[in-house]
Write an enzyme that holds these catalytic residues in place. Structure first.
Site, PDB file in Angstrom:
ATOM      1  N   LYS A   1       0.847  -1.188   0.000  1.00 16.17           N
ATOM      2  CA  LYS A   1       0.000   0.000   0.000  1.00 16.17           C
ATOM      3  C   LYS A   1       0.885   1.241   0.000  1.00 16.17           C
ATOM      4  O   LYS A   1       1.918   1.289   0.679  1.00 16.17           O
ATOM      5  CB  LYS A   1      -0.896  -0.032   1.234  1.00 16.17           C
ATOM      6  CG  LYS A   1      -1.947   1.059   1.317  1.00 16.17           C
ATOM      7  CD  LYS A   1      -2.812   0.825   2.551  1.00 16.17           C
ATOM      8  CE  LYS A   1      -3.874   1.872   2.747  1.00 16.17           C
ATOM      9  NZ  LYS A   1      -4.695   1.596   3.958  1.00 16.17           N
TER      10      LYS A   1
ATOM     11  N   SER B   1      -9.421   1.571   3.496  1.00 13.14           N
ATOM     12  CA  SER B   1      -8.628   2.350   2.555  1.00 13.14           C
ATOM     13  C   SER B   1      -7.650   1.526   1.725  1.00 13.14           C
ATOM     14  O   SER B   1      -7.054   2.050   0.772  1.00 13.14           O
ATOM     15  CB  SER B   1      -7.842   3.435   3.313  1.00 13.14           C
ATOM     16  OG  SER B   1      -6.935   2.868   4.239  1.00 13.14           O
TER      17      SER B   1
ATOM     18  N   SER C   1      -9.874  -0.967   7.338  1.00 13.14           N
ATOM     19  CA  SER C   1      -9.184  -0.744   6.060  1.00 13.14           C
ATOM     20  C   SER C   1      -8.492  -1.969   5.498  1.00 13.14           C
ATOM     21  O   SER C   1      -8.031  -1.948   4.363  1.00 13.14           O
ATOM     22  CB  SER C   1      -8.179   0.404   6.201  1.00 13.14           C
ATOM     23  OG  SER C   1      -8.859   1.633   6.296  1.00 13.14           O
TER      24      SER C   1
END
Length: 535
Positions: free
Chosen positions: A118, A199, A223
């Site tokens: 990420k 996210s 997330s």
């Protein structure tokens, strides 16, 4: 990177212009990276290791195939927008690791495994760490985060950075999950108009679409769990402190953690072992158990047998089709030896949600400012206040759909010595731990199981996310306890999942149960990149 590997990388860079044929017979071709017929579709970490061992593939060949897959899916074809940047040195690093394997053998099961991180995780290489924001486009980290360093030490190859909800979805109260100024809108590979959740949107979509062997996401509240559920993959939200957060763009030290996002429980176990990291700059990591766990040793076919599992169904609002799917999977657990204690409910969590919001607002401002002041000189935004001003100045790029209400609220908060913060912190994590502990103690539970989410809602950048209901991530997130999310079925082509929750550092027990459950049900199927589900 050690000196020997650095030398090998340099040698590989000098020779990387030559293509290495797969199986010494066929070149990497567009046919091999086509949308629906990818040669590495659903391949596991164990299968890659076997392929490296028997000479079917080299890591360099595999990296090239995954880079081709990213090229075919990210900005072309279904345009998943799951990846923000690719590592220009990935092929060279793979070649060096291939040579090391030949000379001294593999470091372990992650040797030569391509991975996407990420894009809020620092890596010292030719990729910036942006959190999806144009403000950090020049944020080339001075050092690897301890997490990235641990993965490299295990032999993993960081081939790129995954898209995310900008600032880990902590900028606007009206955001669209998976959208960032740097990466655009991430799309769900099962249904391109469906929400990816966030996210860790890019990590979830990329893992589901076979754009890397494994991926890493981060979670503050939901997330990892939610994008894992919406994208039909396995996600582990570890105990806070099992994985170092140093060098990860923060929201809140109380709840932040990175976690594996993979297509199988086994792959998540291999990855989690390599992710465990400890350093004095992250005090939470100093509370890790003294004995380190090889989580892959807990991949047990009878991992459900004898485990006392409490089932939570309410007060979550479930989609009409979800109760039947959930019940079928609970019966499957029972058939494989689990002791099911059904129809339980958590005690009251009154006030915890408000306290969580206060804690996150305070901690975000404090820890983000600490992170920004240590970024390279090329990064001009050094505080949250300067980021707010940057977004206003670059509103066409950064705020075309939604604003920055959370940024503004957080900026108004004072230091972590404020009484408001101290009272909220006491009523947040300790209070949620008590909610979970009381239930587990009352019924002598090993684990708790509950539906992760309803199926994904539609993506909507104009009006923002429309919660589908049934979200259960806050229990593990606020408490700091671990959870693991595993696919359990499909509703109108969209995946749905369940989650196991346990006490602190019970990841090994959860992996045992999740692995046995996954093998008993075998529901995961690869996505079809559908434009719609009805005529």
């Amino acid at each position: 990177m050690n000196k020997n590997l650095a030398t090998l990388v340099l040698m590989a860079v000098l020779s990387s212009c030559s293509e290495i044929p797969v199986n010494n017979e066929q070149e990497t071709s567009q046919a091999e990276i086509s949308i629906n017929d990818f040669v590495l579709d659903e391949i596991t970490v164990a299968e890659l290791n076997e392929a490296y061992k028997n000479g079917t593939y080299t890591a360099e060949q595999v990296v090239k195939l995954y880079l081709g897959r990213i090229e075919a899916l990210n900005k072309k074809g279904p345009r998943l927008n799951a990846v923000i940047s690719v590592n220009p040195d990935a092929v060279a690093i793979a070649g060096a690791l291939d040579q090391e394997r030949q000379e001294t053998g593999p470091r372990g099961p992650m040797h030569g495994i391509p991975i996407l991180l990420k894009d809020n995780i620092d890596t010292k290489d030719n990729m910036p760490t942006t959190a999806g924001s144009i403000a950090l486009k020049d944020n080339y980290a001075k050092e690897d985060s301890p997490l990235a360093a641990s993965l490299r030490e295990a032999g993993a190859i960081i081939i790129g950075k995954a898209n995310l909800s900008e600032w880990a979805n902590f900028r606007s109260t009206n955001s669209s999950s998976g959208w960032s100024g740097m990466g655009g809108q991430t799309r769900n590979p099962y249904l391109l108009t469906a929400n990816t959740c966030g996210s860790s949107s890019g990590s979830g979509a990329a893992a589901a679409a076979n754009m890397a062997a494994v991926t890493v996401g981060t979670e503050t509240d939901g997330s990892v769990v939610c994008p894992a559920a919406y994208n039909g993959i396995v996600g582990i939200k570890p105990t806070v402190g099992l994985v170092s957060r140093t060098g990860i763009i923060p929201i809140a030290a109380t709840q932040d953690t990175a976690g594996p996002m993979t297509r199988t429980v086994a792959d998540a176990a291999y990855l989690l072992t390599a992710m465990v990291s400890q350093n004095a700059e992250d005090p939470a990591t100093l509370s890790q158990p003294d004995v380190k766990v090889a989580y892959e040793d807990h991949l047990k076919a009878d991992g459900l047998s004898g485990k006392r599992i409490g089932v939570i169904r309410s007060p979550f609002r479930m989609h009409d089709d979800l109760p039947e799917i959930f019940n079928e999977n609970i019966e499957a657990m029972k058939a494989h030896g689990a002791v099911i204690i059904d129809d339980l409910e958590f005690g009251s969590r009154e006030g915890i949600g408000k306290n969580e919001g206060t804690v996150l607002d305070y901690e975000f401002k404090h820890y983000l400012n600490e992170y920004l002041k240590n970024t390279p000189d090329a990064v001009e935004t050094r505080t949250l206040e300067e980021l707010i001003a940057f977004n206003i100045e670059h509103a066409d790029e950064e705020m075309p759909y939604f604003k920055q209400e959370i940024f503004l609220d957080s900026q108004e908060k004072g230091p972590l010595t404020d009484q408001e913060y101290l009272e909220a912190a006491q009523g947040n994590q300790p209070a949620m731990q008590k909610v979970i502990d009381d239930l587990m103690d009352a019924h002598n539970l090993d684990l708790i199981v509950l539906p992760s989410r309803n199926p994904a809602n539609s993506q909507d950048v104009i009006n923002g996310d429309h919660p589908s209901g049934g979200g259960t991530s806050s229990y593990a997130a606020v408490s700091g306890y671990p959870s693991i999310t595993v696919p359990m079925g499909y509703i109108h082509e969209l995946p749905v999942s369940l989650s196991f929750i346990g006490r602190a550092y019970s990841e090994a027990m959860m992996i045992e149960a999740a692995y046995a459950f996954e093998n008993a049900t075998k529901v995961r199927r690869k996505p079809k990149f559908l434009p719609y589900v009805y005529e």
